[in-house]
Design a protein around this motif. Structure first.
Motif: not given
Length: 250
Positions: A123-128, A172-174
């Motif tokens: 679904h186009g990415g995001g932030h985990i 992206r990952f944090t």
């Protein structure tokens, strides 16, 4: 965050609850989940139009389907914030403590973070963003399975970050690594040093998410401590008397 839609796992108490409050204050629409829903429903009452609730046990076989259902209720997912975890000191290596910790912190973690990753890949990415711990820095004798599973989480997130970049996914990952935080997890009669306030930790987490930090150790004192830990050779580390005293003995 284009849509400002977040899923918060482990939102019924502690850091997960505090982060949920900050997301709402910042204008996010959120889906909140935990095993217990009574406290989640109280949060929904304050912002009924921007909060959706689902009961999810990360160790359940249906957990991934329930997560996808919650995402659908929210209308998508730009941020996946993961807070669930268990851990106890276990100096006598009681088997049930070790295995239940591995079940939740490794298998449950993999199930839910993997589900979020697959959703974002499609679904186009995001932030985990995931709460791990400074305990993953070194093997800690007082809590073997806890420190081992936190090291697993650190490595798993690093591996997913590499895979996402190779696949050219916009994920992206944090990796958020707090020290001791004053939450129910530490209500075991022990006297923990350098105890952090959960509201302060939540604010620093939000700062790390906004800045897109790959790893954030919380707070500055623990950044110094973990840097020193990494410099200690194994031959010395194995003889260090790492233990937390009972409050009644301090």
């Amino acid at each position: 965050m284009k849509g400002k839609r977040a899923i918060v796992m482990g939102a019924s108490s502690g850091i997960g609850m505090e982060v949920s409050k900050l997301l709402l204050a910042d204008g996010w629409t959120i889906g909140i989940a935990a095993r217990r829903t009574d406290l989640l429903l109280q949060l929904k009452e304050k912002s009924p139009d921007r909060v959706e609730v689902e009961t999810i046990d990360v160790n359940s076989d249906e957990a991934e389907d329930l997560l996808l259902s919650l995402i659908a209720m929210v209308g998508g997912m730009d941020l996946f914030f993961y807070a669930p975890g268990i851990g106890k000191q276990n100096p006598t290596l009681e088997a049930d403590i070790e295995t239940s910790t591995v079940k939740t912190n490794a298998l449950g973690f993999t199930r839910m973070v993997g589900a979020a990753y697959r959703y974002m890949a499609n679904h186009g990415g995001g932030h985990i963003a995931v709460i791990t711990s400074i305990a993953g820095t070194k093997g800690l004798g007082p809590a073997p399975s806890y420190s081992a599973t936190k090291a697993f989480q650190n490595t798993y997130l690093q591996a997913l970050e590499q895979q996402a970049n190779n696949r050219k996914l916009h994920i992206r990952f944090t990796d958020i690594r707090p020290g001791f935080v004053d939450t129910a997890l530490l209500n075991d009669g022990k006297n923990y040093p350098l105890l952090l306030n959960k509201e302060d930790v939540a604010r620093e987490i939000m700062d790390a998410i906004r800045k897109g930090n790959h790893v954030r150790v919380i707070d500055w004192r623990y950044r110094i401590i973990t840097a020193l830990w990494r410099c200690i050779p194994r031959i010395i580390w194995r003889h260090l008397p790492l233990r937390v005293k009972d409050k009644k003995n301090t």
